[in-house]
Scaffold this active site. Sequence first.
Site, PDB file in Angstrom:
ATOM      1  N   TYR A 119     -15.676  11.448   0.391  1.00  0.00           N
ATOM      2  CA  TYR A 119     -16.307  10.309   1.070  1.00  0.00           C
ATOM      3  C   TYR A 119     -15.601   8.965   0.903  1.00  0.00           C
ATOM      4  O   TYR A 119     -15.830   8.041   1.675  1.00  0.00           O
ATOM      5  CB  TYR A 119     -17.784  10.200   0.690  1.00  0.00           C
ATOM      6  CG  TYR A 119     -18.101   9.348  -0.518  1.00  0.00           C
ATOM      7  CD1 TYR A 119     -18.715   8.095  -0.367  1.00  0.00           C
ATOM      8  CD2 TYR A 119     -17.792   9.785  -1.795  1.00  0.00           C
ATOM      9  CE1 TYR A 119     -19.014   7.320  -1.472  1.00  0.00           C
ATOM     10  CE2 TYR A 119     -18.089   9.014  -2.890  1.00  0.00           C
ATOM     11  CZ  TYR A 119     -18.697   7.781  -2.736  1.00  0.00           C
ATOM     12  OH  TYR A 119     -18.980   7.023  -3.830  1.00  0.00           O
ATOM     13  N   ARG A 124     -22.406   6.508  -7.751  1.00  0.00           N
ATOM     14  CA  ARG A 124     -21.770   5.362  -8.421  1.00  0.00           C
ATOM     15  C   ARG A 124     -22.773   4.738  -9.392  1.00  0.00           C
ATOM     16  O   ARG A 124     -23.372   3.704  -9.097  1.00  0.00           O
ATOM     17  CB  ARG A 124     -21.359   4.274  -7.395  1.00  0.00           C
ATOM     18  CG  ARG A 124     -20.286   4.653  -6.397  1.00  0.00           C
ATOM     19  CD  ARG A 124     -20.083   3.526  -5.386  1.00  0.00           C
ATOM     20  NE  ARG A 124     -21.339   3.153  -4.758  1.00  0.00           N
ATOM     21  CZ  ARG A 124     -21.851   3.764  -3.687  1.00  0.00           C
ATOM     22  NH1 ARG A 124     -21.204   4.731  -3.105  1.00  0.00           N
ATOM     23  NH2 ARG A 124     -23.014   3.377  -3.203  1.00  0.00           N
ATOM     24  N   LYS A 164     -20.822  16.447   6.714  1.00  0.00           N
ATOM     25  CA  LYS A 164     -21.935  16.132   7.612  1.00  0.00           C
ATOM     26  C   LYS A 164     -21.762  16.704   9.006  1.00  0.00           C
ATOM     27  O   LYS A 164     -22.640  16.515   9.840  1.00  0.00           O
ATOM     28  CB  LYS A 164     -22.050  14.601   7.739  1.00  0.00           C
ATOM     29  CG  LYS A 164     -22.275  13.855   6.437  1.00  0.00           C
ATOM     30  CD  LYS A 164     -23.738  13.817   6.079  1.00  0.00           C
ATOM     31  CE  LYS A 164     -23.972  12.829   4.941  1.00  0.00           C
ATOM     32  NZ  LYS A 164     -25.421  12.705   4.678  1.00  0.00           N
ATOM     33  N   GLN A 202     -19.071  16.218   0.129  1.00  0.00           N
ATOM     34  CA  GLN A 202     -19.222  14.765   0.314  1.00  0.00           C
ATOM     35  C   GLN A 202     -18.652  13.985  -0.869  1.00  0.00           C
ATOM     36  O   GLN A 202     -17.929  13.001  -0.695  1.00  0.00           O
ATOM     37  CB  GLN A 202     -20.714  14.438   0.501  1.00  0.00           C
ATOM     38  CG  GLN A 202     -21.016  12.978   0.819  1.00  0.00           C
ATOM     39  CD  GLN A 202     -22.523  12.736   1.017  1.00  0.00           C
ATOM     40  OE1 GLN A 202     -23.340  13.666   0.929  1.00  0.00           O
ATOM     41  NE2 GLN A 202     -22.885  11.500   1.298  1.00  0.00           N
ATOM     42  N   HIS A 210     -33.461   5.392  -0.447  1.00  0.00           N
ATOM     43  CA  HIS A 210     -32.450   6.462  -0.433  1.00  0.00           C
ATOM     44  C   HIS A 210     -31.090   5.897  -0.843  1.00  0.00           C
ATOM     45  O   HIS A 210     -30.384   6.493  -1.665  1.00  0.00           O
ATOM     46  CB  HIS A 210     -32.364   7.087   0.961  1.00  0.00           C
ATOM     47  CG  HIS A 210     -31.238   8.068   1.111  1.00  0.00           C
ATOM     48  ND1 HIS A 210     -31.237   9.310   0.516  1.00  0.00           N
ATOM     49  CD2 HIS A 210     -30.050   7.983   1.780  1.00  0.00           C
ATOM     50  CE1 HIS A 210     -30.107   9.951   0.822  1.00  0.00           C
ATOM     51  NE2 HIS A 210     -29.376   9.164   1.582  1.00  0.00           N
ATOM     52  N   THR A 232     -31.605   9.067   5.858  1.00  0.00           N
ATOM     53  CA  THR A 232     -32.668   9.702   5.076  1.00  0.00           C
ATOM     54  C   THR A 232     -33.784   8.699   4.810  1.00  0.00           C
ATOM     55  O   THR A 232     -33.556   7.658   4.206  1.00  0.00           O
ATOM     56  CB  THR A 232     -32.090  10.220   3.750  1.00  0.00           C
ATOM     57  OG1 THR A 232     -30.932  10.972   4.052  1.00  0.00           O
ATOM     58  CG2 THR A 232     -33.100  11.063   3.008  1.00  0.00           C
ATOM     59  N   ASP A 253     -25.054   7.822  12.637  1.00  0.00           N
ATOM     60  CA  ASP A 253     -26.068   7.978  11.593  1.00  0.00           C
ATOM     61  C   ASP A 253     -26.129   6.708  10.753  1.00  0.00           C
ATOM     62  O   ASP A 253     -25.114   6.270  10.208  1.00  0.00           O
ATOM     63  CB  ASP A 253     -25.730   9.186  10.708  1.00  0.00           C
ATOM     64  CG  ASP A 253     -26.923   9.635   9.864  1.00  0.00           C
ATOM     65  OD1 ASP A 253     -28.074   9.314  10.222  1.00  0.00           O
ATOM     66  OD2 ASP A 253     -26.693  10.313   8.842  1.00  0.00           O
TER      67      ASP A 253
HETATM   68 MN    MN Z   1     -27.774  11.229   7.127  1.00  0.00          MN
END
Ligand code: MN
Length: 439
Positions: free
Chosen positions: A255, A154, A264, A251, A145, A370, A138
């Site tokens: 992450y 952040r 995901k 997430q 995005h 996205t 991905d």
């Molecule tokens: Mn994605």
Amino acid sequence: MLSLNETHAPNLKSWIATANDGKTDFPIQNLPFAVFRRAGSSDQFAIGVAIGDQILNLRKVANTGALDLGDQNILSAIKSEKLNELMSLGAKSWSTLRKALSQGLREGSAAEGQLKSCLFPMDEAEYTVPCTIPDYTDFYASVYHATNIGALFRPDNPLLPNYKWIPIGYHGRSSSIGVSGQTFPRPKGQTKTPDAETPSFGPCKRLDFELEMGILVGPGTELGDSVSIDQAEEHVFGMCLFNDWSARDIQAWEYQPLGPFLAKNFASTMSPWIVTMEALAPYRTSFAHPADDPQPMEYLASEQNSKSGGLDINLDVLIQTEKMKSEEQAPHSLATSNMKYSYWTVAQMVTHHTVGGCNLNPGDLMATGTMSGPDATEACAMIELTKGGKEPITLPNGESRTFIEDGDTIVITGHCEREGAVRIGFGSSVGTVIAARNS
Ligand code: MN
């Protein structure tokens, strides 16, 4: 880059009348591939080509000899239950098949009688994931995005300095990729709100969609080989719609430092129809980074990529809640966007993926990330649309949403339109979340 040919001619009509109404996703200029069977049956799956409201069963076409393909490899590939064999053959074979299908399905074709017996009504079909997907990657190709979501995760440092140099991505999970119609339970996992001392465990509270496009790999590469930018699309069979469902609370906690993991990997929903790069040829656009941005490094740049590396594909994401379904209200559009907003082209993503020597295999899936656009109405995930859940969306029936609730269905559609070309579409990706399982 594929050029226009007789299969794109805007005046071509099919002997299947529903392919000619100017509104269908599937005119004779499209001819996308899926894998289907009669809904609810245990029939063997077959490769199909969409034409109007019908599906042409390619195994039947091969067995009846209705089309002269003159190539045993193509004949064998189209009898398969998966697209991988056809994907491995390469652009010349795909083009031969497309031309034969176009000629057989157009008005006045001598094959009409035989091909008629190979048709199946689309509204009686069910689909499966159209190929074995060996690996899934991905990307993160919309700078809008990346900036919007970076600001939420952040606030002091939204867009990391590598973004404008590297097509950023992560290696995902192919086992949980499903096809349109997919229903999946809400994921559970560890979450931690900023003010909590320790994490808690339970169903995700911030379930999101991501409107993306999928890129399906055709012929693979050998380990150690790199694909040049001008050869990259020779390794691309086609594109689909893709919903990369995301658990935002999971997430946020997991992450760092290695990127998305359980947030995901619980479900992703692709559209069944794969639109070939040849069908997309009329919808190419020029491509450039803004003049003030870093320009792509040499291995990511070419005259061809600048001239026609972009794609003009309109995208739409809609919601239909359980209440809307029970009251028979149509899905409501949450956002529209376009693949032309991508900060990296398909060729750049494929090239970058192989530059270190990583090999590709037929059926590999790369998703774009996205595909949000510059406008607030073009934000392609709930986390962007609701500013991290702070600004709920009110639906026409009075319901409101910050994130996706149990029973909600998310629909993604896509189509291409341009003066002098016939409109083509991608069908849809439809996915529904249900309550988390107890055990
Ligand atoms: Mn994605």
